[in-house]
Write an enzyme that holds these catalytic residues in place. Sequence first.
Site, PDB file in Angstrom:
ATOM      1  N   ARG A  15       0.832  -1.216   0.000  1.00  0.00           N
ATOM      2  CA  ARG A  15       0.000   0.000   0.000  1.00  0.00           C
ATOM      3  C   ARG A  15       0.857   1.252   0.000  1.00  0.00           C
ATOM      4  O   ARG A  15       0.931   1.977  -0.977  1.00  0.00           O
ATOM      5  CB  ARG A  15      -0.950  -0.013   1.212  1.00  0.00           C
ATOM      6  CG  ARG A  15      -2.104   1.005   1.110  1.00  0.00           C
ATOM      7  CD  ARG A  15      -1.745   2.428   1.474  1.00  0.00           C
ATOM      8  NE  ARG A  15      -1.267   2.599   2.836  1.00  0.00           N
ATOM      9  CZ  ARG A  15      -0.835   3.766   3.316  1.00  0.00           C
ATOM     10  NH1 ARG A  15      -0.804   4.850   2.549  1.00  0.00           N
ATOM     11  NH2 ARG A  15      -0.381   3.848   4.567  1.00  0.00           N
ATOM     12  N   ASP A  16       1.534   1.515   1.096  1.00  0.00           N
ATOM     13  CA  ASP A  16       2.281   2.762   1.225  1.00  0.00           C
ATOM     14  C   ASP A  16       3.441   2.830   0.245  1.00  0.00           C
ATOM     15  O   ASP A  16       3.840   3.920  -0.174  1.00  0.00           O
ATOM     16  CB  ASP A  16       2.800   2.908   2.661  1.00  0.00           C
ATOM     17  CG  ASP A  16       3.304   4.304   2.961  1.00  0.00           C
ATOM     18  OD1 ASP A  16       2.775   5.254   2.367  1.00  0.00           O
ATOM     19  OD2 ASP A  16       4.218   4.444   3.790  1.00  0.00           O
ATOM     20  N   HIS A 207       6.661   4.049  12.252  1.00  0.00           N
ATOM     21  CA  HIS A 207       6.563   4.038  10.787  1.00  0.00           C
ATOM     22  C   HIS A 207       7.545   5.092  10.256  1.00  0.00           C
ATOM     23  O   HIS A 207       7.177   6.234  10.023  1.00  0.00           O
ATOM     24  CB  HIS A 207       5.120   4.376  10.371  1.00  0.00           C
ATOM     25  CG  HIS A 207       4.850   4.279   8.906  1.00  0.00           C
ATOM     26  ND1 HIS A 207       3.990   3.351   8.366  1.00  0.00           N
ATOM     27  CD2 HIS A 207       5.317   4.993   7.856  1.00  0.00           C
ATOM     28  CE1 HIS A 207       3.932   3.507   7.056  1.00  0.00           C
ATOM     29  NE2 HIS A 207       4.740   4.509   6.723  1.00  0.00           N
ATOM     30  N   HIS A 209      10.564   6.689   7.728  1.00  0.00           N
ATOM     31  CA  HIS A 209      11.146   6.750   6.386  1.00  0.00           C
ATOM     32  C   HIS A 209      12.655   6.969   6.513  1.00  0.00           C
ATOM     33  O   HIS A 209      13.135   7.487   7.524  1.00  0.00           O
ATOM     34  CB  HIS A 209      10.492   7.867   5.567  1.00  0.00           C
ATOM     35  CG  HIS A 209       9.129   7.513   5.065  1.00  0.00           C
ATOM     36  ND1 HIS A 209       8.705   7.802   3.789  1.00  0.00           N
ATOM     37  CD2 HIS A 209       8.083   6.884   5.669  1.00  0.00           C
ATOM     38  CE1 HIS A 209       7.462   7.368   3.627  1.00  0.00           C
ATOM     39  NE2 HIS A 209       7.064   6.805   4.762  1.00  0.00           N
ATOM     40  N   CYS A 240       9.949   9.471  -1.163  1.00  0.00           N
ATOM     41  CA  CYS A 240       9.451  10.590  -0.369  1.00  0.00           C
ATOM     42  C   CYS A 240       9.071  11.702  -1.333  1.00  0.00           C
ATOM     43  O   CYS A 240       9.942  12.245  -2.020  1.00  0.00           O
ATOM     44  CB  CYS A 240      10.505  11.080   0.622  1.00  0.00           C
ATOM     45  SG  CYS A 240       9.966  12.522   1.572  1.00  0.00           S
ATOM     46  N   ASN A 249      10.099   4.222   2.630  1.00  0.00           N
ATOM     47  CA  ASN A 249       9.979   3.560   3.927  1.00  0.00           C
ATOM     48  C   ASN A 249      11.249   2.776   4.231  1.00  0.00           C
ATOM     49  O   ASN A 249      11.928   2.296   3.326  1.00  0.00           O
ATOM     50  CB  ASN A 249       8.798   2.582   3.899  1.00  0.00           C
ATOM     51  CG  ASN A 249       7.468   3.259   3.721  1.00  0.00           C
ATOM     52  OD1 ASN A 249       6.919   3.835   4.644  1.00  0.00           O
ATOM     53  ND2 ASN A 249       6.936   3.205   2.495  1.00  0.00           N
TER      54      ASN A 249
END
Length: 289
Positions: A15-16, A207, A209, A240, A249
């Site tokens: 997803r992300d 979470h 990055h 990003c 991530n």
Amino acid sequence: MPLPSRVRIVEVGPRDGLQNEPVTVPTAVKVELIERLLAAGLTHIEVGSFVSARWVPQMADTAAVMARLPPNPTGRYAVLVPNLKGFEAARAARAGEVAVFASASEAFSRANINCSIAESLARFAPVAEAAREAGIPLRGYVSCVLGCPYEGMVAPEAVANVARHLMAMGCYEVSLGDTIGAGTPDQARACVAAVALVVPREQIALHFHDTRGLALANLRACLELGVSVIDAAVAGLGGCPYAKGAPGNVATEAVVAELEGLGIATGIDPGRLAEAGRFITGALGRAPA
């Protein structure tokens, strides 16, 4: 505080990670990626989102992906939902978990979802109620916890305030996102310490990055405070949008290797995880991060 003996990794790559790709990844590729992640031992996997296809076309096939996934008896397939309409779509697709997304930065909230933090939380209230009635676990995300592209530094107390509201509406866990990868270990530690005053440590997730290459160091700093849930994306998928060319991530492979080096169990097979990373980066035409 001693390091945890075991860490649960929430895989967010499908997803992300994939939602930031400039091209739409075929449904069959997404399904195979998730199957490979499952085979590697990842049981909590965020597989998509029910958001407007106009804004996030890469996630338009989430229902189709979920319809083709194998059973996940020891974990859950999660999806992101922005509102009640998204929740109803997630329930129809038999999602095992839904997540909502708030920001600790007023400027980011208005730029990203066109409303204030308070308005976003009010928008999630009916989602939380519907999830509770349906017996579907609800997870909360807080973005920009270690910095905002518009406001700069974000106060730990602001993060704690949003986390407190998400827990009050029924989230079982709150994931703290360093959305632009701006944080340092000291900042990460201060943020978690503030949130831990209003959220039990066992209900806090991380979470981060890796924009500046500090994600692993930041994670280690927070593990020392008793946090034991980490979000990560296979092959470092994601990027990003505020730092062109920067990593996305923190890579699941890197997190697993770091935790193994610390003697912390994850239940994940590094070899199969690496294979999953090579598979998806091969499909995207690039090398793993």
